[in-house]
Every structure is written in structure tokens, then in C-alpha cells.
Design a protein around this motif. Structure first.
Motif, PDB file in Angstrom:
ATOM      1  N   THR A  64       3.393  20.074   4.918  1.00 47.51           N
ATOM      2  CA  THR A  64       4.629  20.855   4.957  1.00 47.51           C
ATOM      3  C   THR A  64       5.704  20.277   4.034  1.00 47.51           C
ATOM      4  OG1 THR A  64       5.390  19.605   6.894  1.00 47.51           O
ATOM      5  CG2 THR A  64       4.213  21.677   7.291  1.00 47.51           C
ATOM      6  N   VAL A  65       5.393  19.168   3.383  1.00 51.50           N
ATOM      7  CA  VAL A  65       6.289  18.550   2.402  1.00 51.50           C
ATOM      8  C   VAL A  65       5.458  18.200   1.169  1.00 51.50           C
ATOM      9  CG1 VAL A  65       7.680  16.499   1.893  1.00 51.50           C
ATOM     10  CG2 VAL A  65       7.930  17.650   4.089  1.00 51.50           C
ATOM     11  N   ASP A  66       6.026  18.437  -0.015  1.00 51.21           N
ATOM     12  CA  ASP A  66       5.302  18.200  -1.262  1.00 51.21           C
ATOM     13  C   ASP A  66       5.591  16.838  -1.877  1.00 51.21           C
ATOM     14  OD1 ASP A  66       4.182  20.878  -1.362  1.00 51.21           O
ATOM     15  OD2 ASP A  66       6.203  21.562  -1.884  1.00 51.21           O
ATOM     16  N   ALA A  67       6.778  16.294  -1.625  1.00 51.53           N
ATOM     17  CA  ALA A  67       7.169  15.034  -2.251  1.00 51.53           C
ATOM     18  C   ALA A  67       8.186  14.318  -1.374  1.00 51.53           C
ATOM     19  CB  ALA A  67       7.763  15.280  -3.638  1.00 51.53           C
ATOM     20  N   ALA A  68       8.246  12.989  -1.519  1.00 50.15           N
ATOM     21  CA  ALA A  68       9.202  12.199  -0.740  1.00 50.15           C
ATOM     22  C   ALA A  68       9.344  10.830  -1.377  1.00 50.15           C
ATOM     23  CB  ALA A  68       8.738  12.062   0.709  1.00 50.15           C
ATOM     24  N   ASN A  69      10.394  10.143  -0.987  1.00 46.25           N
ATOM     25  CA  ASN A  69      10.594   8.753  -1.388  1.00 46.25           C
ATOM     26  C   ASN A  69      10.285   7.891  -0.176  1.00 46.25           C
ATOM     27  OD1 ASN A  69      11.415   6.751  -3.278  1.00 46.25           O
ATOM     28  ND2 ASN A  69      13.377   6.559  -2.219  1.00 46.25           N
ATOM     29  N   LEU A  70       9.297   6.990  -0.306  1.00 44.29           N
ATOM     30  CA  LEU A  70       8.830   6.221   0.853  1.00 44.29           C
ATOM     31  C   LEU A  70       8.680   4.741   0.520  1.00 44.29           C
ATOM     32  CD1 LEU A  70       5.973   8.495   2.252  1.00 44.29           C
ATOM     33  CD2 LEU A  70       8.237   8.157   3.254  1.00 44.29           C
ATOM     34  N   PRO A  71       8.787   3.876   1.537  1.00 43.48           N
ATOM     35  CA  PRO A  71       8.477   2.462   1.327  1.00 43.48           C
ATOM     36  C   PRO A  71       7.045   2.307   0.810  1.00 43.48           C
ATOM     37  CG  PRO A  71       9.578   2.783   3.425  1.00 43.48           C
ATOM     38  CD  PRO A  71       9.259   4.150   2.905  1.00 43.48           C
ATOM     39  N   VAL A  72       6.849   1.337  -0.047  1.00 38.91           N
ATOM     40  CA  VAL A  72       5.572   1.214  -0.750  1.00 38.91           C
ATOM     41  C   VAL A  72       4.387   1.053   0.200  1.00 38.91           C
ATOM     42  CG1 VAL A  72       5.798  -1.285  -1.087  1.00 38.91           C
ATOM     43  CG2 VAL A  72       4.407   0.056  -2.668  1.00 38.91           C
ATOM     44  N   HIS A  73       4.557   0.329   1.303  1.00 39.84           N
ATOM     45  CA  HIS A  73       3.425   0.118   2.213  1.00 39.84           C
ATOM     46  C   HIS A  73       3.013   1.419   2.914  1.00 39.84           C
ATOM     47  CE1 HIS A  73       4.685  -4.067   1.601  1.00 39.84           C
ATOM     48  NE2 HIS A  73       3.421  -4.356   1.841  1.00 39.84           N
ATOM     49  N   LEU A  74       3.979   2.245   3.252  1.00 37.07           N
ATOM     50  CA  LEU A  74       3.649   3.546   3.837  1.00 37.07           C
ATOM     51  C   LEU A  74       2.995   4.452   2.817  1.00 37.07           C
ATOM     52  CD1 LEU A  74       6.730   4.382   6.107  1.00 37.07           C
ATOM     53  CD2 LEU A  74       4.438   3.717   6.813  1.00 37.07           C
ATOM     54  N   THR A 119      13.345 -12.492  11.019  1.00 38.72           N
ATOM     55  CA  THR A 119      12.913 -11.291  10.309  1.00 38.72           C
ATOM     56  C   THR A 119      12.556 -10.213  11.343  1.00 38.72           C
ATOM     57  OG1 THR A 119      10.528 -11.754  10.239  1.00 38.72           O
ATOM     58  CG2 THR A 119      11.866 -12.689   8.472  1.00 38.72           C
ATOM     59  N   VAL A 120      12.456  -8.991  10.868  1.00 42.10           N
ATOM     60  CA  VAL A 120      11.969  -7.902  11.720  1.00 42.10           C
ATOM     61  C   VAL A 120      10.447  -7.939  11.661  1.00 42.10           C
ATOM     62  CG1 VAL A 120      11.943  -5.418  12.135  1.00 42.10           C
ATOM     63  CG2 VAL A 120      14.025  -6.520  11.270  1.00 42.10           C
ATOM     64  N   SER A 121       9.815  -8.216  12.768  1.00 44.81           N
ATOM     65  CA  SER A 121       8.365  -8.401  12.819  1.00 44.81           C
ATOM     66  C   SER A 121       7.622  -7.179  12.293  1.00 44.81           C
ATOM     67  CB  SER A 121       7.919  -8.684  14.255  1.00 44.81           C
ATOM     68  OG  SER A 121       6.541  -8.910  14.321  1.00 44.81           O
ATOM     69  N   GLY A 122       6.663  -7.417  11.386  1.00 47.57           N
ATOM     70  CA  GLY A 122       5.849  -6.335  10.850  1.00 47.57           C
ATOM     71  C   GLY A 122       6.490  -5.562   9.727  1.00 47.57           C
ATOM     72  N   MET A 127       6.534  -9.494   5.857  1.00 47.06           N
ATOM     73  CA  MET A 127       5.308  -9.763   5.093  1.00 47.06           C
ATOM     74  C   MET A 127       5.614 -10.488   3.787  1.00 47.06           C
ATOM     75  SD  MET A 127       2.942  -6.368   5.694  1.00 47.06           S
ATOM     76  CE  MET A 127       4.224  -5.149   5.425  1.00 47.06           C
ATOM     77  N   PHE A 128       6.711 -10.080   3.148  1.00 48.75           N
ATOM     78  CA  PHE A 128       7.105 -10.702   1.884  1.00 48.75           C
ATOM     79  C   PHE A 128       7.437 -12.179   2.092  1.00 48.75           C
ATOM     80  CE2 PHE A 128       9.438  -9.177  -2.216  1.00 48.75           C
ATOM     81  CZ  PHE A 128       8.644 -10.033  -2.971  1.00 48.75           C
ATOM     82  N   LEU A 129       8.170 -12.483   3.171  1.00 47.35           N
ATOM     83  CA  LEU A 129       8.504 -13.870   3.482  1.00 47.35           C
ATOM     84  C   LEU A 129       7.245 -14.703   3.677  1.00 47.35           C
ATOM     85  CD1 LEU A 129      10.443 -16.172   4.310  1.00 47.35           C
ATOM     86  CD2 LEU A 129      10.374 -15.243   6.647  1.00 47.35           C
TER      87      LEU A 129
END
Length: 284
Positions: A64-74, A119-122, A127-129
Motif C-alpha cells: 500500500t506504499v511505494d516508497a519510504a525513508n527507513l533506518p538502514v537495518h529495517l 544505550t537503547v537495547s537493540g 549495535m554500533f557501539l
């Protein structure tokens, strides 16, 4: 004759409609929505607002969506579970993750031995840390010979803990890192994760934070896809040139950014537009 002319005009306008079909773009979160700031009134796009990133991801999967801006892991997860029917098409921002300190000095990860870091777990920041600590041979464990990573419920909680002086170290990205820094003169950005990443892989290497993802069927429609890339690149360029104006426009459009975002935070967010000519790869 008139009937034939009417038929020709009908075909012409039908073809025009097909060439410039409305592209459905999902928007979620003020900073994920920000790259589209100067496209919100552009013809050819339908913008759909979502309350959570997960709801947006579900809409992408359901078609129902063609494009989006998302975090790289998602984005990478979407590519995998859809068999690349959804693809990362361009990097829209590089990482802006930093280690923030309150009344404490730290210029290298080895300085954190025996310390607690929140950090916020997960999260991507978490992960970067862990990735950078491993690369710098700094163990994750409690005690004087390691770094203890302490779980926080949210980035907002880390900002609050830092501002009150209850913790000395937290890992944050924008807009939360700027929120913490403006909260107290005792708080500063101590270690820039992009700088540390470049030390490992070279100064030309930048770690992506968010990416444009598109449905493969859109990518195969070269006219719509090319137009989307052109408009998004122009929008991001205007954001970088006019951070304060961009913050005002987003607020007017219903995506309010905190007051400090009009300046430091938008600039520090490292918005870019880098088209991907091959499958996106990340190191962790």
C-alpha cells in the motif's frame, strides 16, 4: 470527426496519467519524514502518514506504499523478507551517532574502561557501539577491565539522565544528541562514531543511517523512479542549505521538529542523497 478527436484526446490524457502516476510515499517520524520536506506539495505524490515505523514497514510489505525513508537495518530486513521486491535505492543520511558525556572526559573507547555507557537495547546505536568496542579491542563487561553497557528504555530517557547528571555517558543520534547538549553546559559530544568508523575503513567510507526504499515495480518504472530521485535529491539539498526554514516548513506540514532542530540538529543529521547502484552492504 469530433468523436475521433475526443477518442484521441482521451487516449492522450490517459497516457499522461499513466506516465505521471501518483507515487505513494510513507512518512513516519519527524526526522525520517524530513528529507521529503520540499516535495510535500509536488504533484505526482501521495504522502501517507504513519504513527510508527513498524506500521510503515507493514504497509510496504502489503503493497500500500511505494516508497519510504527507513533506518538502514529495517531496510535490509525488508529486502530479505520480500526477496528484494522492496529495495534500498539511495542513502539519505549518514550516521550522526555520538558518545555524549556529562562532566567527564573521553576521546577514545579505551577511556571508557571501568565505566557505564547507556544505550537503547537493540537499537542501531547499541549495535554500533558494540561493533566499535570490539574493533578497538575493548571488552563489554562490568568491572575495571571492560565497558558496562546499561539498557535504557528510550533515547529520551538517556537525554533526561544526562541532563540531570545521573549518568556520565550515553550513546545518541540526532535529534537526541543535540537535545542533550543544549540541556547543560556540562554535556558534550565526546566521540563521533563516524570518525571512528572512518579510522577503520578509510576516510571515504561513511556509515549509512537511513535509506530510501522503493517497491521494485516502481524502480522498473524508470520515468517515475527517475523523477522521484531527482526531486528527493533537490529536497535534501534545500534542507542542508536552509535548516531553519526547513524546520518551519515541517512544523507547518504537521511534522513539528523541536526548537533546537532548526539549527544544530538538522545540520548534524548529515542528510545526503547517494544513489545505490548495487545491493547495500553494511559491516555489522
Amino acid at each position: 470527426m469530433m468523436k475521433k478527436l475526443f477518442c484521441l484526446l482521451f487516449i492522450f490524457f490517459s497516457l499522461c496519467g499513466a506516465m505521471f502516476a501518483n507515487v505513494r510515499i510513507g512518512l513516519c517520524g519527524n526526522y525520517l519524514a524530513l528529507p521529503f520536506c520540499y516535495m510535500l506539495d509536488t504533484d505526482g505524490y501521495i504522502f501517507i502518514k504513519f504513527d510508527t515505523v513498524q506500521a510503515l514497514v507493514t504497509a510496504m510489505k502489503e503493497g500500500t506504499v511505494d516508497a519510504a525513508n527507513l533506518p538502514v537495518h529495517l531496510a535490509l530486513r525488508l529486502e530479505k523478507i520480500t526477496g528484494r521486491k522492496i529495495q534500498a535505492a539511495a542513502v539519505t543520511s549518514y550516521t550522526d551517532t555520538v558518545l555524549v558525556s556529562y562532566g567527564a572526559e573521553a576521546s577514545a573507547f579505551s577511556d571508557l574502561l571501568g565505566k557505564q555507557v547507556y544505550t537503547v537495547s537493540g537499537s542501531a546505536e547499541d549495535m554500533f557501539l558494540r561493533f566499535l568496542l570490539e574493533k578497538n579491542a575493548v571488552p563489554v563487561k562490568s568491572g575495571e577491565t571492560g565497558v558496562e553497557i546499561v539498557r535504557a528504555e528510550s533515547s529520551a530517557e538517556i537525554v533526561s539522565l544526562l541532563a540531570s547528571g545521573r549518568i556520565n555517558y550515553g550513546v545518541l543520534s540526532e535529534p537526541f544528541s543535540s537535545a542533550s547538549i543544549v540541556a547543560s553546559s556540562e554535556i558534550k559530544a565526546a566521540i563521533d562514531f563516524q570518525d571512528e568508523y572512518s579510522k577503520i575503513y578509510g576516510p571515504e567510507k561513511h556509515y549509512p543511517k537511513n535509506v530510501l526504499v522503493v517497491r521494485k515495480s516502481l524502480a522498473l518504472s524508470s520515468a517515475d523512479f527517475s523523477e522521484l530521485k531527482k526531486n528527493l535529491a533537490a529536497s535534501i539539498s534545500q534542507i542542508n542549505a536552509n535548516p531553519v526554514k526547513s524546520a518551519r516548513l515541517m512544523k507547518k506540514a504537521g511534522y513539528p521538529l523541536p526548537a533546537y532542530s532548526g539549527g544544530r540538529s538538522v545540520i548534524k543529521s548529515s542528510f545526503v542523497f547517494v544513489p545505490l547502484d548495487k545491493e547495500l552492504e553494511i559491516q555489522f
